[in-house]
Design a protein around this motif. Structure first.
Motif: not given
Length: 291
Positions: A50-51, A138-141, A266-272, A274-278
């Motif tokens: 993470f992240p 973010f990413g996580i694993g 661009d982290f917002k374009h990163k393949f796979a 994850n996105h969290l809203g506010a």
């Protein structure tokens, strides 16, 4: 500091540094299932990723035009977590964004890991909370390493990784450290034989399609092994060191993946990713059973 938890059948040790599971013992036979963490081969046991999962292109990414630098698998595995709760058979650890993390990663976050023993193993839960008024990515694993061989009657290459259900999955090759999604291989991959040569090109990565999957690592006599179960992981990585002869195999459930070969960083374009809203929260888990 290390925290020990146990129930009637199982015992586990989790380090506050990195919220890392370092020991998982079946009390019935005294068998240890986790890799020792010998630094000669690989000095970790089960780091949380993470992240980001895997490597970013040139260890660099951008958010809203600003450039950041972060090493492989992110920073959580190298940070001290706070102990939120301890019971006999479970512990909850927590990491908050800080001035230090903001230098590497611009988002506010709360990361919680829950370790809870079962009759045959342990559940590992991930919770990522966005406490901010802005969205986050973010990413996580997971990256648990299991001891191989698990007894004196077998050798490293006596082991196999089996996947259920048996179905056609995409195998994702790596080009250097990056996911080469333009050259996916569609295979009915239900077994991966463990050998040194199998990992000469790094991890074997399978697309799980966020479907319930059981990944079993066992000897060819099926005397001892581990089963890792996930309900919704995007990928699993199967890895061991090469050409060094470390006595372990990692079964890695991922909810993200390394940058692709053609990443625009661009982290917002990163393949796979994850996105969290506010003020949203992401939750998932995996379970390890031993036999």
């Amino acid at each position: 500091m290390a925290i020990m938890i146990e129930n009637q059948k199982m015992a586990a040790t989790i380090n506050e540094h990195g919220a890392e599971l370092v020991s998982l013992i079946n009390k019935t036979n005294g068998k240890e299932y986790m890799w020792s963490g010998d630094v000669k081969y690989w000095g970790r046991h089960a780091p949380v990723l993470f992240p980001t999962v895997g490597r970013l292109k040139d260890d660099t990414y951008k958010v809203d035009g600003k450039e950041y630098h972060m090493g492989q698998h992110g920073f959580a595995r190298d940070m001290d977590f706070d102990v939120l709760k301890v019971e006999d058979d479970q512990v909850i650890l927590e990491l908050h964004s800080s001035v230090q993390t903001k230098q590497l990663y611009p988002y506010d976050f709360i990361l919680r890991l829950t370790f809870k023993l079962t009759n045959n193993g342990i559940q590992v839960g991930y919770e990522v909370e966005n406490p901010a008024d802005e969205e986050m990515w973010f990413g996580i694993g997971g990256h648990p390493a299991f001891k191989v061989p698990m007894d004196r009657n077998h050798f490293y290459d006596d082991y196999v990784v089996k996947l259920k259900p048996q179905t056609v999955r995409n195998v994702i090759p790596l080009n250097g450290s990056y996911a080469d999604i333009d050259h996916l291989k569609e295979e009915r991959t239900s077994e991966i034989e463990v050998s040194r040569e199998r990992f000469k090109d790094d991890a074997v990565i399978l697309d799980l399609g966020e479907e319930p999957t059981t990944i079993t690592l066992t000897d060819n006599d099926q005397r001892h092994g581990v089963q890792l179960k996930t309900e919704d992981a995007k990928y699993v990585g199967v890895w061991s060191c090469y050409p060094q002869e470390g006595q372990y195999v990692c079964l890695e459930p991922w909810w993200s993946i390394a940058d692709t070969v053609d990443s625009d960083q661009d982290f917002k374009h990163k393949f796979a990713n994850n996105h969290l809203g506010a003020h949203q929260t992401f939750k998932t888990e995996y379970e390890v059973d031993v036999f």
